[in-house]
Motif scaffolding. Sequence first.
Motif, PDB file in Angstrom:
ATOM      1  N   LEU A 173      54.302  20.355  30.231  1.00 43.30           N
ATOM      2  CA  LEU A 173      53.205  19.410  30.455  1.00 43.30           C
ATOM      3  C   LEU A 173      51.866  20.031  30.069  1.00 43.30           C
ATOM      4  CD1 LEU A 173      52.030  16.767  31.476  1.00 43.30           C
ATOM      5  CD2 LEU A 173      52.041  17.722  33.796  1.00 43.30           C
ATOM      6  N   GLN A 174      51.684  21.286  30.417  1.00 45.08           N
ATOM      7  CA  GLN A 174      50.430  21.973  30.075  1.00 45.08           C
ATOM      8  C   GLN A 174      50.256  22.059  28.558  1.00 45.08           C
ATOM      9  OE1 GLN A 174      50.279  26.057  31.394  1.00 45.08           O
ATOM     10  NE2 GLN A 174      48.045  26.073  31.468  1.00 45.08           N
ATOM     11  N   ARG A 175      51.322  22.314  27.873  1.00 43.93           N
ATOM     12  CA  ARG A 175      51.266  22.432  26.407  1.00 43.93           C
ATOM     13  C   ARG A 175      50.949  21.101  25.739  1.00 43.93           C
ATOM     14  NH1 ARG A 175      56.748  23.073  23.162  1.00 43.93           N
ATOM     15  NH2 ARG A 175      56.578  20.808  23.466  1.00 43.93           N
ATOM     16  N   ASP A 176      51.559  20.022  26.259  1.00 40.72           N
ATOM     17  CA  ASP A 176      51.452  18.717  25.597  1.00 40.72           C
ATOM     18  C   ASP A 176      50.390  17.803  26.220  1.00 40.72           C
ATOM     19  OD1 ASP A 176      53.564  19.621  24.092  1.00 40.72           O
ATOM     20  OD2 ASP A 176      55.089  18.525  25.246  1.00 40.72           O
ATOM     21  N   PHE A 177      49.658  18.312  27.193  1.00 35.97           N
ATOM     22  CA  PHE A 177      48.780  17.461  28.005  1.00 35.97           C
ATOM     23  C   PHE A 177      47.840  16.599  27.153  1.00 35.97           C
ATOM     24  CE2 PHE A 177      45.109  16.482  30.623  1.00 35.97           C
ATOM     25  CZ  PHE A 177      45.704  16.038  31.788  1.00 35.97           C
ATOM     26  N   TYR A 178      47.196  17.195  26.175  1.00 40.53           N
ATOM     27  CA  TYR A 178      46.169  16.469  25.408  1.00 40.53           C
ATOM     28  C   TYR A 178      46.754  15.581  24.304  1.00 40.53           C
ATOM     29  CZ  TYR A 178      42.957  19.482  27.891  1.00 40.53           C
ATOM     30  OH  TYR A 178      42.251  20.118  28.887  1.00 40.53           O
ATOM     31  N   THR A 179      48.060  15.626  24.143  1.00 37.53           N
ATOM     32  CA  THR A 179      48.699  14.765  23.138  1.00 37.53           C
ATOM     33  C   THR A 179      49.427  13.575  23.776  1.00 37.53           C
ATOM     34  OG1 THR A 179      50.770  16.024  23.130  1.00 37.53           O
ATOM     35  CG2 THR A 179      49.022  16.770  21.645  1.00 37.53           C
ATOM     36  N   LEU A 180      49.440  13.532  25.104  1.00 38.29           N
ATOM     37  CA  LEU A 180      50.182  12.487  25.811  1.00 38.29           C
ATOM     38  C   LEU A 180      49.254  11.386  26.309  1.00 38.29           C
ATOM     39  CD1 LEU A 180      52.499  14.758  27.995  1.00 38.29           C
ATOM     40  CD2 LEU A 180      53.149  13.511  25.924  1.00 38.29           C
ATOM     41  N   SER A 181      49.818  10.204  26.421  1.00 38.60           N
ATOM     42  CA  SER A 181      49.071   9.094  27.013  1.00 38.60           C
ATOM     43  C   SER A 181      48.982   9.295  28.520  1.00 38.60           C
ATOM     44  CB  SER A 181      49.771   7.771  26.713  1.00 38.60           C
ATOM     45  OG  SER A 181      51.033   7.731  27.357  1.00 38.60           O
ATOM     46  N   ASP A 182      48.065   8.584  29.154  1.00 37.58           N
ATOM     47  CA  ASP A 182      47.924   8.684  30.608  1.00 37.58           C
ATOM     48  C   ASP A 182      49.212   8.284  31.324  1.00 37.58           C
ATOM     49  OD1 ASP A 182      45.341   9.491  30.250  1.00 37.58           O
ATOM     50  OD2 ASP A 182      44.447   7.534  30.699  1.00 37.58           O
ATOM     51  N   GLU A 187      54.011   9.980  34.366  1.00 41.46           N
ATOM     52  CA  GLU A 187      55.472  10.019  34.462  1.00 41.46           C
ATOM     53  C   GLU A 187      55.977  11.451  34.603  1.00 41.46           C
ATOM     54  OE1 GLU A 187      59.092   9.367  31.336  1.00 41.46           O
ATOM     55  OE2 GLU A 187      57.563   7.773  31.403  1.00 41.46           O
ATOM     56  N   LYS A 188      55.424  12.354  33.792  1.00 43.73           N
ATOM     57  CA  LYS A 188      55.858  13.752  33.826  1.00 43.73           C
ATOM     58  C   LYS A 188      55.429  14.433  35.119  1.00 43.73           C
ATOM     59  CE  LYS A 188      56.330  14.441  28.863  1.00 43.73           C
ATOM     60  NZ  LYS A 188      57.785  14.690  28.944  1.00 43.73           N
ATOM     61  N   LYS A 189      54.267  14.069  35.642  1.00 48.91           N
ATOM     62  CA  LYS A 189      53.821  14.636  36.918  1.00 48.91           C
ATOM     63  C   LYS A 189      54.732  14.194  38.063  1.00 48.91           C
ATOM     64  CE  LYS A 189      48.886  15.446  36.094  1.00 48.91           C
ATOM     65  NZ  LYS A 189      47.505  15.092  36.471  1.00 48.91           N
ATOM     66  N   GLU A 190      55.198  12.983  38.005  1.00 53.19           N
ATOM     67  CA  GLU A 190      56.124  12.494  39.031  1.00 53.19           C
ATOM     68  C   GLU A 190      57.451  13.260  38.974  1.00 53.19           C
ATOM     69  OE1 GLU A 190      56.390   8.354  38.216  1.00 53.19           O
ATOM     70  OE2 GLU A 190      54.567   7.828  39.342  1.00 53.19           O
ATOM     71  N   ILE A 191      57.904  13.535  37.761  1.00 48.96           N
ATOM     72  CA  ILE A 191      59.135  14.320  37.600  1.00 48.96           C
ATOM     73  C   ILE A 191      58.940  15.728  38.164  1.00 48.96           C
ATOM     74  CG2 ILE A 191      60.698  15.369  35.905  1.00 48.96           C
ATOM     75  CD1 ILE A 191      60.199  12.899  34.135  1.00 48.96           C
ATOM     76  N   ILE A 192      57.783  16.311  37.884  1.00 47.86           N
ATOM     77  CA  ILE A 192      57.482  17.655  38.380  1.00 47.86           C
ATOM     78  C   ILE A 192      57.427  17.672  39.903  1.00 47.86           C
ATOM     79  CG2 ILE A 192      55.643  19.400  38.526  1.00 47.86           C
ATOM     80  CD1 ILE A 192      55.104  18.823  35.539  1.00 47.86           C
ATOM     81  N   GLU A 193      56.795  16.659  40.501  1.00 49.96           N
ATOM     82  CA  GLU A 193      56.721  16.586  41.960  1.00 49.96           C
ATOM     83  C   GLU A 193      58.112  16.462  42.583  1.00 49.96           C
ATOM     84  OE1 GLU A 193      54.134  17.081  44.041  1.00 49.96           O
ATOM     85  OE2 GLU A 193      53.158  17.687  42.165  1.00 49.96           O
TER      86      GLU A 193
END
Length: 207
Positions: A173-182, A187-193
């Motif tokens: 997520l940190q690597r791709d953060f600026y290339t992803l839509s909100d 969605e990825k933050k929910e998976i991480i949680e």
Amino acid sequence: MTTLLKHHCWRVLLLAACLPGVAMAASIQALNYSSREVDYIAVENPGNTNSGGGGDSIRPYGQGGSICCFTVPEKWHADLKVVVVYQLSPDPTFHRETVSVPPYPDGKGGDIWLIVYEDGSVGAVVSLYGPSRPEWPGKIKGYPVPTKEYRDERRKDKLKRERNTLDFLEKRLQRDFYTLSDEKIKEKKEIIEFQKKIVQSLDGNVR
């Protein structure tokens, strides 16, 4: 007796069983009371490597399936022995151990059970009854149950894997953060949680 029937008796190791009252066909079952993986376990008659049956693999503290067939005497006798052929992971060596078969419970023949114990020794019993029955003639009563130490080690291994997964997700997520839509970020933050909760739950059980 026809040629076809003679061939059939030889093929399934039941030549003796073609004579009534002499021998009987037994299914082969296996039990692993140890923390090691059993890569292979089978049974032979002493001095006859062509008389074998089985070949199951068993997880630690597990039970194999029912495999056909092996010939056992219809009646137990004092010098009854079989050869247990086995391989324990990660050792690639095949071992052959001649073991005595204890008296049949209630004098009744049944399946032949091949057994691996925690110390690496092996045994065999012929029993119409399973390990949970009081008639069971094996040294250990009941089916294999994982020890607390084994369960703890499995939890630690699982915790390590889940932590590695969490670390991978966070770095991705940190690597791709600026290339992803909100929406994708959410969605990825929910998976991480969710992954964090798995780690926290396992961490609490291991301590």
